[in-house]
Motif scaffolding. Structure first.
Motif, mmCIF file in Angstrom:
data_model
loop_
_atom_site.group_PDB
_atom_site.id
_atom_site.type_symbol
_atom_site.label_atom_id
_atom_site.label_comp_id
_atom_site.label_asym_id
_atom_site.label_seq_id
_atom_site.Cartn_x
_atom_site.Cartn_y
_atom_site.Cartn_z
ATOM 1 N N GLY A 1 -47.780 65.135 44.847
ATOM 2 C CA GLY A 1 -48.903 66.063 44.764
ATOM 3 C C GLY A 1 -50.027 65.717 45.716
ATOM 4 O O GLY A 1 -51.158 66.206 45.572
ATOM 5 N N GLU A 2 -49.726 64.909 46.731
ATOM 6 C CA GLU A 2 -50.753 64.571 47.717
ATOM 7 C C GLU A 2 -50.961 65.750 48.668
ATOM 8 O O GLU A 2 -50.005 66.334 49.176
ATOM 9 N N VAL A 3 -52.218 66.093 48.907
ATOM 10 C CA VAL A 3 -52.552 67.199 49.797
ATOM 11 C C VAL A 3 -53.399 66.681 50.950
ATOM 12 O O VAL A 3 -54.006 65.608 50.863
ATOM 13 N N ARG A 4 -53.408 67.456 52.028
ATOM 14 C CA ARG A 4 -54.297 67.162 53.154
ATOM 15 C C ARG A 4 -55.264 68.316 53.324
ATOM 16 O O ARG A 4 -54.853 69.477 53.397
ATOM 17 N N LEU A 5 -56.535 67.993 53.393
ATOM 18 C CA LEU A 5 -57.601 68.962 53.610
ATOM 19 C C LEU A 5 -58.307 68.584 54.904
ATOM 20 O O LEU A 5 -58.750 67.447 55.069
ATOM 21 N N MET A 6 -58.404 69.551 55.826
ATOM 22 C CA MET A 6 -58.980 69.269 57.131
ATOM 23 C C MET A 6 -60.240 70.101 57.364
ATOM 24 O O MET A 6 -60.279 71.283 57.027
ATOM 25 N N ALA A 7 -61.228 69.471 57.976
ATOM 26 C CA ALA A 7 -62.429 70.183 58.418
ATOM 27 C C ALA A 7 -62.410 70.277 59.935
ATOM 28 O O ALA A 7 -61.813 69.451 60.619
ATOM 29 N N ALA B 1 -68.931 65.510 65.032
ATOM 30 C CA ALA B 1 -69.856 65.062 63.983
ATOM 31 C C ALA B 1 -69.881 66.060 62.834
ATOM 32 O O ALA B 1 -69.891 65.680 61.652
ATOM 33 N N HIS B 2 -69.898 67.341 63.171
ATOM 34 C CA HIS B 2 -69.908 68.368 62.131
ATOM 35 C C HIS B 2 -68.617 68.324 61.313
ATOM 36 O O HIS B 2 -68.662 68.348 60.066
ATOM 37 N N ALA B 3 -67.480 68.253 61.981
ATOM 38 C CA ALA B 3 -66.203 68.227 61.269
ATOM 39 C C ALA B 3 -66.117 67.016 60.353
ATOM 40 O O ALA B 3 -65.690 67.119 59.191
ATOM 41 N N ASN B 4 -66.507 65.854 60.865
ATOM 42 C CA ASN B 4 -66.467 64.642 60.047
ATOM 43 C C ASN B 4 -67.387 64.762 58.832
ATOM 44 O O ASN B 4 -67.037 64.339 57.716
ATOM 45 N N ALA B 5 -68.561 65.332 59.029
ATOM 46 C CA ALA B 5 -69.511 65.478 57.918
ATOM 47 C C ALA B 5 -68.972 66.428 56.855
ATOM 48 O O ALA B 5 -69.154 66.187 55.646
ATOM 49 N N MET B 6 -68.314 67.500 57.268
ATOM 50 C CA MET B 6 -67.748 68.432 56.300
ATOM 51 C C MET B 6 -66.626 67.771 55.487
ATOM 52 O O MET B 6 -66.473 68.028 54.292
ATOM 53 N N ALA B 7 -65.858 66.913 56.126
ATOM 54 C CA ALA B 7 -64.802 66.191 55.399
ATOM 55 C C ALA B 7 -65.415 65.258 54.362
ATOM 56 O O ALA B 7 -64.895 65.128 53.238
ATOM 57 N N GLN B 8 -66.507 64.604 54.721
ATOM 58 C CA GLN B 8 -67.179 63.729 53.756
ATOM 59 C C GLN B 8 -67.662 64.513 52.541
ATOM 60 O O GLN B 8 -67.557 64.054 51.406
ATOM 61 N N LYS B 9 -68.170 65.724 52.777
ATOM 62 C CA LYS B 9 -68.643 66.546 51.661
ATOM 63 C C LYS B 9 -67.482 66.974 50.763
ATOM 64 O O LYS B 9 -67.615 67.024 49.535
ATOM 65 N N MET B 10 -66.338 67.279 51.378
ATOM 66 C CA MET B 10 -65.157 67.593 50.567
ATOM 67 C C MET B 10 -64.761 66.411 49.712
ATOM 68 O O MET B 10 -64.442 66.548 48.524
ATOM 69 N N ALA B 11 -64.751 65.236 50.326
ATOM 70 C CA ALA B 11 -64.363 64.024 49.592
ATOM 71 C C ALA B 11 -65.308 63.756 48.435
ATOM 72 O O ALA B 11 -64.872 63.402 47.323
ATOM 73 N N GLU B 12 -66.599 63.929 48.673
ATOM 74 C CA GLU B 12 -67.587 63.713 47.615
ATOM 75 C C GLU B 12 -67.345 64.667 46.451
ATOM 76 O O GLU B 12 -67.449 64.278 45.276
ATOM 77 N N ALA B 13 -67.026 65.899 46.757
ATOM 78 C CA ALA B 13 -66.756 66.877 45.704
ATOM 79 C C ALA B 13 -65.513 66.490 44.906
ATOM 80 O O ALA B 13 -65.493 66.585 43.672
#
Length: 344
Positions: free
Chosen positions: A317-323, A261-273
């Motif tokens: 230029g596609e990147v992957r960001l992981m939480a 749940a924490h990892a998924n939530a952090m990814a959502q915050k990255m996406a929002e930014a």
């Protein structure tokens, strides 16, 4: 070693959760039976049977590649093939180990947002049988997919129904199964066994464990043979108690769920930014703990001075960001402030 940079490269970069470390440490005292004949392994196996039912079998191994390879090897013959998506981990990132050690052909099927579909499988499943060609035996789904997307129960059931109608088995590569369960709001059985999946690679390392994965079969048909397969495949761990102790801590009080749940939530915050930054485009739905986006080259170069992450496609230029479970809100805030303050 702390380099001073923030890692958004992979959930594999994260360390181990303190509860996992404590459980493994507690298992270190005294002597216990080897090769799984210990109380910690017995407790962990019982946890899995409680989740998936008494008719299920669980076998612990060290790595995700081993879980995938040995699971598929247990149900295929060398003239049979495995249908996988064009971005599946077994196709892209396991160095040919599945083909080498199973002897089976792995057939790459075009995916949609990382997912297999029944229509995509049809050309391979419904062609006329011919002994000049390998015969399909297994469909393998990756949950979550390599693009961080999540199969719904209805999507899985459509594929399992179709596969079973045509005499195929369905495997799930669940290296990030905890993130999928949290994203779906379901227990593990609901989108695996109950949705028609026949056998499963169940991951723990990417969600807070130090090492250890599980192979789960939803019947006892291959139990005896798999004992030998695991040993011959160099994955019968002598001090299995350290894998069992980790899985017991991982499963017993919902640690897997809290971490995911924490990892998924952090990814959502990255996406929002990222959505607030001109020139940045999200390329995949953010459904679990991965974010895929196209960034300007100059932005990638600047970000790489402070953050570890992978460029997924150098052409676009596609990147992957992981939480991960260890990603902090402060790290995500630092990332958000960095990208929002950039001019490129």
């Amino acid at each position: 070693m702390d380099t001073g940079m923030i890692s958004l490269a992979s959930d594999n970069y994260a360390g181990a959760h303190p509860e996992i470390v404590a459980a493994a440490g507690a298992a270190a005292a005294g002597t216990a039976g080897a090769y799984g004949a210990d109380p910690w392994t017995a407790l962990a196996e019982a946890r899995f049977r409680k989740i998936f039912g008494e008719e299920s079998s669980v076998f612990f191994v060290m790595t995700g590649t081993a879980a995938n390879v040995l699971a598929i090897d247990a149900v295929t013959r060398p003239f049979e093939s495995v249908l996988i998506s064009d971005c599946a981990h077994m196709h892209m990132d396991e160095c040919g180990a599945p083909e080498r050690f199973t002897g089976s052909k792995f057939i790459v099927v075009p995916s949609e947002k990382g997912k297999l579909t029944v229509d995509g499988l049809r050309p391979w499943v419904e062609r006329e049988a011919d002994y000049h060609r390998s015969r399909p035996k297994v469909v393998s789904l990756t949950q979550t997919t390599e693009y961080g997307t999540v199969y719904t129960v209805s999507e899985i059931k459509a594929i399992t129904d179709y596969a079973h109608e045509n005499g195929l088995l369905v495997h799930m590569d669940g290296s990030r199964i905890s993130n999928a369960a949290e994203a779906l709001g379901l227990d593990f059985a609901a989108f695996t066994k109950e949705a028609g999946v026949d056998f499963l690679s169940f991951g723990g390392t990417k969600n807070g464990m130090m090492f250890g994965e599980a192979v789960v079969f939803f019947s006892h048909e291959v139990d005896d043979a798999f004992q030998y397969t695991r040993k011959q495949g160099m994955q019968l761990v002598s001090k299995m108690r350290f894998v069992g102790a980790q899985f017991e801590a991982f499963l017993k009080d919902g640690l897997w769920k809290r971490n995911a749940a924490h990892a998924n939530a952090m990814a959502q915050k990255m996406a929002e930014a990222l959505t607030r930054v001109p020139g940045v485009t999200l390329t995949q739905p953010v459904e679990a703990n991965a974010v895929f986006a196209i960034l300007p080259v100059a932005m990638i170069e600047k970000l790489h001075k402070k953050f570890h992450f992978y460029v997924w496609d150098n052409q676009t230029g596609e990147v992957r960001l992981m939480a991960s479970f260890a990603t902090t809100a402060e790290e995500i805030q630092t990332f958000a402030e960095e990208i929002q303050g950039m001019t490129v």
